[in-house]
Design a protein around this motif. Structure first.
Motif, mmCIF file in Angstrom:
data_model
loop_
_atom_site.group_PDB
_atom_site.id
_atom_site.type_symbol
_atom_site.label_atom_id
_atom_site.label_comp_id
_atom_site.label_asym_id
_atom_site.label_seq_id
_atom_site.Cartn_x
_atom_site.Cartn_y
_atom_site.Cartn_z
ATOM 1 N N ASP A 1 -15.938 -1.490 -45.015
ATOM 2 C CA ASP A 1 -15.875 -3.136 -44.449
ATOM 3 C C ASP A 1 -14.814 -3.500 -43.308
ATOM 4 O O ASP A 1 -13.709 -2.647 -43.407
ATOM 5 C CB ASP A 1 -15.656 -4.060 -45.402
ATOM 6 N N GLY A 2 -14.979 -4.082 -42.081
ATOM 7 C CA GLY A 2 -14.027 -4.344 -41.507
ATOM 8 C C GLY A 2 -13.946 -3.576 -39.983
ATOM 9 O O GLY A 2 -13.316 -3.700 -39.191
ATOM 10 N N LEU A 3 -14.754 -2.334 -40.047
ATOM 11 C CA LEU A 3 -14.540 -1.312 -38.974
ATOM 12 C C LEU A 3 -15.613 -1.855 -37.839
ATOM 13 O O LEU A 3 -15.099 -1.606 -36.698
ATOM 14 C CB LEU A 3 -15.057 -0.129 -39.615
ATOM 15 N N ASN A 4 -16.708 -2.490 -38.247
ATOM 16 C CA ASN A 4 -17.493 -3.254 -37.121
ATOM 17 C C ASN A 4 -17.811 -2.415 -36.099
ATOM 18 O O ASN A 4 -17.695 -2.576 -34.897
ATOM 19 C CB ASN A 4 -16.853 -4.485 -36.502
ATOM 20 N N ILE A 5 -18.179 -1.092 -36.419
ATOM 21 C CA ILE A 5 -18.857 -0.176 -35.367
ATOM 22 C C ILE A 5 -20.186 -0.201 -34.833
ATOM 23 O O ILE A 5 -20.861 -0.450 -35.708
ATOM 24 C CB ILE A 5 -18.401 1.217 -36.158
ATOM 25 N N ASP A 6 -20.180 -0.184 -33.610
ATOM 26 C CA ASP A 6 -21.567 -0.359 -33.152
ATOM 27 C C ASP A 6 -22.121 1.156 -32.968
ATOM 28 O O ASP A 6 -21.754 2.121 -32.380
ATOM 29 C CB ASP A 6 -21.586 -0.914 -31.528
ATOM 30 N N GLN B 1 -21.561 0.278 -44.383
ATOM 31 C CA GLN B 1 -20.654 -0.930 -44.243
ATOM 32 C C GLN B 1 -19.979 -0.731 -42.943
ATOM 33 O O GLN B 1 -19.623 -2.041 -42.241
ATOM 34 C CB GLN B 1 -19.694 -0.794 -45.328
ATOM 35 N N ALA B 2 -19.609 0.482 -42.402
ATOM 36 C CA ALA B 2 -18.725 0.349 -41.336
ATOM 37 C C ALA B 2 -19.684 0.035 -40.175
ATOM 38 O O ALA B 2 -18.927 -0.532 -38.821
ATOM 39 C CB ALA B 2 -18.518 1.722 -41.050
ATOM 40 N N THR B 3 -20.990 0.167 -39.984
ATOM 41 C CA THR B 3 -21.780 -0.128 -38.915
ATOM 42 C C THR B 3 -22.713 -1.561 -39.187
ATOM 43 O O THR B 3 -23.416 -1.780 -38.508
ATOM 44 C CB THR B 3 -22.783 0.986 -38.953
ATOM 45 N N ASN B 4 -22.289 -2.244 -40.339
ATOM 46 C CA ASN B 4 -22.633 -3.583 -40.713
ATOM 47 C C ASN B 4 -23.997 -3.528 -40.686
ATOM 48 O O ASN B 4 -25.029 -4.290 -40.481
ATOM 49 C CB ASN B 4 -22.459 -4.615 -39.562
ATOM 50 N N THR B 5 -24.419 -2.492 -41.625
ATOM 51 C CA THR B 5 -26.156 -2.387 -41.915
ATOM 52 C C THR B 5 -26.357 -2.750 -43.312
ATOM 53 O O THR B 5 -25.847 -2.111 -44.257
ATOM 54 C CB THR B 5 -26.534 -0.728 -41.728
ATOM 55 N N HIS B 6 -26.908 -3.836 -43.540
ATOM 56 C CA HIS B 6 -27.108 -4.499 -44.612
ATOM 57 C C HIS B 6 -28.154 -3.711 -45.755
ATOM 58 O O HIS B 6 -29.271 -3.263 -45.169
ATOM 59 C CB HIS B 6 -27.363 -6.026 -44.562
#
Length: 444
Positions: A99-104, A314-319
């Motif tokens: 969480d919080g890395l928000n990597i595209d 989580q790092a790539t915001n993939t739910h």
């Protein structure tokens, strides 16, 4: 004190960390030391397995024991590795290290994972039978494929058992060959401190402290989960089998340090087989359970696969919904099997998992490539301990393990030099290591 192997390996590890940290370029150049030590051990592994398994099966009281041990082994492996997968999944959901890395994912360099993708595709194109049955016996030994060598060893042992008295001379030759191989292993193990130094210097010099800080939460979560799994799960199972976990770890401390330094369990397989036999596990059980476990009982790899998969998500915001996570777990039940205990094999399994699941971006593997070697150190340790415990459990399940005698061995004075001296002496593989129920009449 310094004459003991475990003390020498500790010095090698400490020196490797020191050199890798202060002189990283020189540390990277030390990699051949670790690789050469591993290759020296690997050149003997298949032959040791052949001698141990074929001779053990040939001297079993009944071939029914072989099938029974095999079934119990696979049942145990499936139960424990599934538990390890679930534990890794739960911890990753609770602590959420990504969480919080928000990597595209579009910004990630997919070229870095192309090698693992191609290997995963090759592995996926092969069926289980194609993987376990070699094209030739010589090829299985040459390529060091443990499963294929194990299959041939079992068949050879069954043939020796059917031949009965006519196989006595050949059995004796195999027995003496096995003893000679173990002498060679003992000679090579004297180089373990040098191998541990080279491997650790390379790891620290190559990846440095900065990488550890960047993904520190994942490393801490994985290490903590692995320790809890060893203490709570494997510790409970070990106590049920009649052996305390701490005395067992102390008995295997030299092997644990070597695995920590080299990041592969293959570096201690021959020595681990010998120590478990001396602890009271029958030779046939050790020969069947331990090599099979190197492919089917990778508890550390199971924890790694679930935690890193969810970390990337989580790092790539993939739910991932609960149903999708259960689907991931189902895929992991297949892809977590078949590794050979070699450093880097888990990355191929992770790539195959994400490619099959097709929800978490495969490119996210680039996030953990830099720390995979660090994760692999504890991953290999968990794999080794898990397989040692599995061997004891199956032997106990078979009623062929004397827990009281094993506790006396573990409670003996802590002078490991005496144990090592004993390991260098030939031991009658049936009379000293194999319970009567597993032994046939010895050849004259």
């Amino acid at each position: 004190m310094l004459r003991h192997l475990y003390a020498q390996v500790l010095i090698g590890l400490a020196a490797g960390i020191f050199v890798g940290y202060f002189w990283p370029h020189f540390g990277v150049e030390m990699k051949p030391l670790g690789d050469t030590f591993i290759r020296l051990i690997k050149m003997l592994i298949t032959l040791v397995i052949f001698c141990t398994v074929s001779l053990g099966i040939a001297r079993m009281e009944s071939l029914k024991h072989v099938g029974r041990v095999g079934v119990k082994t696979l049942v145990y492996f499936e139960a424990v590795t599934t538990l390890a997968l679930v534990i890794g999944l739960v911890v990753a959901n609770v602590l959420r290290p990504g969480d919080g890395l928000n990597i595209d994912p579009a910004t990630l360099d997919t070229q870095a994972v192309s090698h693992y993708v191609s290997e995963a595709h090759v592995a996926a194109s092969q069926s289980f039978l194609e993987e376990i049955v070699p094209n030739s016996v010589v090829g299985a030994f040459a390529h060091g494929n443990l499963l294929q060598v194990l299959l041939f060893s079992v068949l050879f042992g069954v043939a020796l058992s059917i031949m009965s008295r006519r196989s006595r001379f050949l059995s004796r030759v195999i027995e003496q060959s096995g003893e000679a191989l173990m002498r060679i292993v003992e000679m090579i193990m004297r180089l373990a401190p040098l191998g541990a130094f080279g491997a650790m210097a390379f790891t620290v010099g190559k990846y440095g402290i900065g990488t550890l800080q960047q993904l520190g939460l994942l490393i801490v979560c994985f290490y903590l989960t692995s320790i809890l799994f060893i203490v709570l799960v494997l510790g409970t199972i070990s106590r049920w089998a009649g052996v305390g976990l701490w005395p067992l770890l102390r008995y295997l401390r030299e092997e644990l340090l070597i695995v920590l330094g080299t990041s592969t369990t293959e570096s201690v397989l021959p020595r681990l087989m010998d120590k478990l036999e001396r602890l009271g596990c029958p030779k046939p059980v050790v020969g069947l359970v331990l090599p099979t476990g190197y492919s089917f009982n990778l508890d550390g790899a199971a924890i790694y696969l679930t935690m890193t998969s969810l970390f990337i998500a989580q790092a790539t915001n993939t739910h991932l919904s609960l149903l999708q996570q259960l689907g991931l777990l189902a895929v992991l039940l297949l892809t977590s099997k078949g590794g050979a205990g070699v450093a880097g094999a888990a990355l191929v399994a992770l790539t195959a998992t994400l490619s099959t699941h097709n929800i978490i971006p495969v490119a996210g593997i680039t996030l953990i490539i830099g720390i995979d070697r660090v994760l692999n150190e504890v991953r290999a340790i968990v794999n080794m301990i898990g397989n040692a415990v599995a061997t004891i459990v199956v032997a106990r399940w078979e009623g062929a393990f004397d827990a009281e005698a094993a506790r006396k061995v573990l409670a003996a004075p802590r002078d490991r030099r005496a144990v090592n001296d004993a390991m260098s002496e030939p031991v009658d593989s049936v009379d000293a290591r194999t319970p009567p129920a597993y032994a046939q009449e010895r050849p004259n």
